[in-house]
Design a protein around this motif. Structure first.
Motif, PDB file in Angstrom:
ATOM      1  N   GLY A  11      27.254  -6.165  27.377  1.00  0.00           N
ATOM      2  CA  GLY A  11      27.639  -7.195  28.333  1.00  0.00           C
ATOM      3  C   GLY A  11      27.083  -6.999  29.726  1.00  0.00           C
ATOM      4  N   ARG A  12      26.107  -6.115  29.873  1.00  0.00           N
ATOM      5  CA  ARG A  12      25.481  -5.895  31.177  1.00  0.00           C
ATOM      6  C   ARG A  12      24.368  -6.905  31.400  1.00  0.00           C
ATOM      7  NH1 ARG A  12      24.245   0.341  30.267  1.00  0.00           N
ATOM      8  NH2 ARG A  12      23.293  -0.724  28.511  1.00  0.00           N
ATOM      9  N   CYS A  13      24.307  -7.401  32.624  1.00  0.00           N
ATOM     10  CA  CYS A  13      23.274  -8.368  32.988  1.00  0.00           C
ATOM     11  C   CYS A  13      21.962  -7.643  33.233  1.00  0.00           C
ATOM     12  CB  CYS A  13      23.697  -9.129  34.235  1.00  0.00           C
ATOM     13  SG  CYS A  13      22.512 -10.354  34.784  1.00  0.00           S
ATOM     14  N   LYS A  14      20.891  -8.178  32.657  1.00  0.00           N
ATOM     15  CA  LYS A  14      19.532  -7.681  32.875  1.00  0.00           C
ATOM     16  C   LYS A  14      18.642  -8.894  33.073  1.00  0.00           C
ATOM     17  CE  LYS A  14      20.069  -3.657  29.912  1.00  0.00           C
ATOM     18  NZ  LYS A  14      19.504  -2.914  28.792  1.00  0.00           N
ATOM     19  N   ALA A  15      17.493  -8.686  33.681  1.00  0.00           N
ATOM     20  CA  ALA A  15      16.577  -9.800  33.896  1.00  0.00           C
ATOM     21  C   ALA A  15      15.135  -9.335  33.786  1.00  0.00           C
ATOM     22  CB  ALA A  15      16.820 -10.430  35.257  1.00  0.00           C
ATOM     23  N   ILE A  16      14.336 -10.130  33.115  1.00  0.00           N
ATOM     24  CA  ILE A  16      12.895  -9.890  33.068  1.00  0.00           C
ATOM     25  C   ILE A  16      12.286 -10.681  34.217  1.00  0.00           C
ATOM     26  CG2 ILE A  16      10.786 -10.201  31.738  1.00  0.00           C
ATOM     27  CD1 ILE A  16      12.566 -10.018  29.207  1.00  0.00           C
ATOM     28  N   VAL A  17      11.600  -9.972  35.098  1.00  0.00           N
ATOM     29  CA  VAL A  17      11.025 -10.598  36.286  1.00  0.00           C
ATOM     30  C   VAL A  17       9.510 -10.599  36.139  1.00  0.00           C
ATOM     31  CG1 VAL A  17      10.846 -10.493  38.800  1.00  0.00           C
ATOM     32  CG2 VAL A  17      12.966  -9.778  37.675  1.00  0.00           C
ATOM     33  N   THR A  18       8.894 -11.766  36.363  1.00  0.00           N
ATOM     34  CA  THR A  18       7.437 -11.870  36.326  1.00  0.00           C
ATOM     35  C   THR A  18       6.936 -12.373  37.676  1.00  0.00           C
ATOM     36  OG1 THR A  18       7.548 -14.108  35.430  1.00  0.00           O
ATOM     37  CG2 THR A  18       7.405 -12.315  33.838  1.00  0.00           C
ATOM     38  N   GLY A  19       5.644 -12.312  37.871  1.00  0.00           N
ATOM     39  CA  GLY A  19       5.043 -12.780  39.124  1.00  0.00           C
ATOM     40  C   GLY A  19       5.057 -11.724  40.222  1.00  0.00           C
ATOM     41  N   LEU A  20       5.055 -10.456  39.836  1.00  0.00           N
ATOM     42  CA  LEU A  20       5.089  -9.361  40.809  1.00  0.00           C
ATOM     43  C   LEU A  20       3.715  -8.717  40.995  1.00  0.00           C
ATOM     44  CD1 LEU A  20       8.375  -7.599  39.588  1.00  0.00           C
ATOM     45  CD2 LEU A  20       8.119  -9.302  41.402  1.00  0.00           C
ATOM     46  N   VAL A  21       2.659  -9.460  40.719  1.00  0.00           N
ATOM     47  CA  VAL A  21       1.297  -8.915  40.738  1.00  0.00           C
ATOM     48  C   VAL A  21       0.849  -8.642  42.177  1.00  0.00           C
ATOM     49  CG1 VAL A  21      -1.089  -9.350  40.080  1.00  0.00           C
ATOM     50  CG2 VAL A  21       0.777 -10.231  38.661  1.00  0.00           C
ATOM     51  N   PRO A  22       0.468  -7.385  42.469  1.00  0.00           N
ATOM     52  CA  PRO A  22      -0.048  -7.084  43.809  1.00  0.00           C
ATOM     53  C   PRO A  22      -1.505  -7.536  43.921  1.00  0.00           C
ATOM     54  CG  PRO A  22      -0.146  -5.127  42.469  1.00  0.00           C
ATOM     55  CD  PRO A  22       0.514  -6.196  41.625  1.00  0.00           C
ATOM     56  N   ILE A  23      -1.924  -7.855  45.119  1.00  0.00           N
ATOM     57  CA  ILE A  23      -3.319  -8.219  45.361  1.00  0.00           C
ATOM     58  C   ILE A  23      -3.923  -7.154  46.269  1.00  0.00           C
ATOM     59  CG2 ILE A  23      -4.881  -9.923  46.376  1.00  0.00           C
ATOM     60  CD1 ILE A  23      -2.718 -12.032  45.678  1.00  0.00           C
ATOM     61  N   ALA A  24      -4.923  -6.453  45.770  1.00  0.00           N
ATOM     62  CA  ALA A  24      -5.579  -5.399  46.535  1.00  0.00           C
ATOM     63  C   ALA A  24      -7.072  -5.698  46.600  1.00  0.00           C
ATOM     64  CB  ALA A  24      -5.335  -4.042  45.870  1.00  0.00           C
ATOM     65  N   THR A  25      -7.631  -5.664  47.799  1.00  0.00           N
ATOM     66  CA  THR A  25      -9.065  -5.863  47.978  1.00  0.00           C
ATOM     67  C   THR A  25      -9.615  -4.692  48.784  1.00  0.00           C
ATOM     68  OG1 THR A  25      -8.744  -7.170  49.993  1.00  0.00           O
ATOM     69  CG2 THR A  25      -8.875  -8.377  47.916  1.00  0.00           C
ATOM     70  N   ASP A  26     -10.885  -4.392  48.565  1.00  0.00           N
ATOM     71  CA  ASP A  26     -11.494  -3.250  49.228  1.00  0.00           C
ATOM     72  C   ASP A  26     -13.011  -3.423  49.192  1.00  0.00           C
ATOM     73  OD1 ASP A  26     -11.737  -0.805  50.485  1.00  0.00           O
ATOM     74  OD2 ASP A  26     -11.116   0.378  48.774  1.00  0.00           O
ATOM     75  N   ASN A  27     -13.715  -2.736  50.108  1.00  0.00           N
ATOM     76  CA  ASN A  27     -15.175  -2.745  50.077  1.00  0.00           C
ATOM     77  C   ASN A  27     -15.711  -1.651  49.161  1.00  0.00           C
ATOM     78  OD1 ASN A  27     -14.466  -0.550  51.606  1.00  0.00           O
ATOM     79  ND2 ASN A  27     -15.955  -0.922  53.230  1.00  0.00           N
ATOM     80  N   CYS A  28     -14.828  -0.846  48.595  1.00  0.00           N
ATOM     81  CA  CYS A  28     -15.173   0.224  47.663  1.00  0.00           C
ATOM     82  C   CYS A  28     -14.474  -0.098  46.341  1.00  0.00           C
ATOM     83  CB  CYS A  28     -14.655   1.548  48.238  1.00  0.00           C
ATOM     84  SG  CYS A  28     -15.198   3.010  47.353  1.00  0.00           S
ATOM     85  N   PRO A  29     -15.105   0.169  45.196  1.00  0.00           N
ATOM     86  CA  PRO A  29     -14.441  -0.156  43.926  1.00  0.00           C
ATOM     87  C   PRO A  29     -13.058   0.505  43.820  1.00  0.00           C
ATOM     88  CG  PRO A  29     -16.723   0.431  43.540  1.00  0.00           C
ATOM     89  CD  PRO A  29     -16.439   0.734  44.979  1.00  0.00           C
ATOM     90  N   MET A  30     -12.130  -0.239  43.251  1.00  0.00           N
ATOM     91  CA  MET A  30     -10.756   0.235  43.097  1.00  0.00           C
ATOM     92  C   MET A  30     -10.633   1.120  41.866  1.00  0.00           C
ATOM     93  SD  MET A  30      -9.042  -1.090  45.610  1.00  0.00           S
ATOM     94  CE  MET A  30      -7.373  -0.839  45.093  1.00  0.00           C
ATOM     95  N   LEU A  31      -9.883   2.203  42.000  1.00  0.00           N
ATOM     96  CA  LEU A  31      -9.546   3.019  40.843  1.00  0.00           C
ATOM     97  C   LEU A  31      -8.339   2.425  40.127  1.00  0.00           C
ATOM     98  CD1 LEU A  31      -9.924   6.727  41.983  1.00  0.00           C
ATOM     99  CD2 LEU A  31     -11.322   5.459  40.363  1.00  0.00           C
TER     100      LEU A  31
END
Length: 93
Positions: A11-31
């Motif tokens: 009976g515990r409330c849980k939730a699946i959350v979507t749309g949490l994508v971070p946006i990272a940009t850089d002048n060097c390739p990302m690891l």
């Protein structure tokens, strides 16, 4: 962001959350981008926390982006899952 709530077998409330994508940009390739969860929900992973099953309460989502030069940047925010009790009234004839 979207949320899909559910109750577990206890009976515990849980939730699946979507749309949490971070946006990272850089002048060097990302690891990569990693995340950690602390508070009501704990855990960690790579990429983004979208699709995670969050428990009722406040969870801090902390992202860290790392590029090939070893530079890092971080961001954090909270996800607050609240259980709202709804009363359903039916018109009986």
């Amino acid at each position: 962001m979207s949320v899909l709530g559910t109750l577990d077998s206890l009976g515990r409330c849980k939730a699946i959350v979507t749309g949490l994508v971070p946006i990272a940009t850089d002048n060097c390739p990302m690891l990569g981008v990693n995340y950690t969860l602390s508070g009501a929900t704990i855990g960690n992973g790579i990429a983004d926390a979208s699709g995670t099953l969050f428990m009722t309460g406040i969870t801090t989502v902390h992202y860290i982006a790392i590029d090939m030069a070893g530079n890092t940047d971080t961001c954090s925010f909270t996800v607050n899952i609240k259980m709202i009790n709804l009363t359903v009234l039916r018109h009986l004839r």
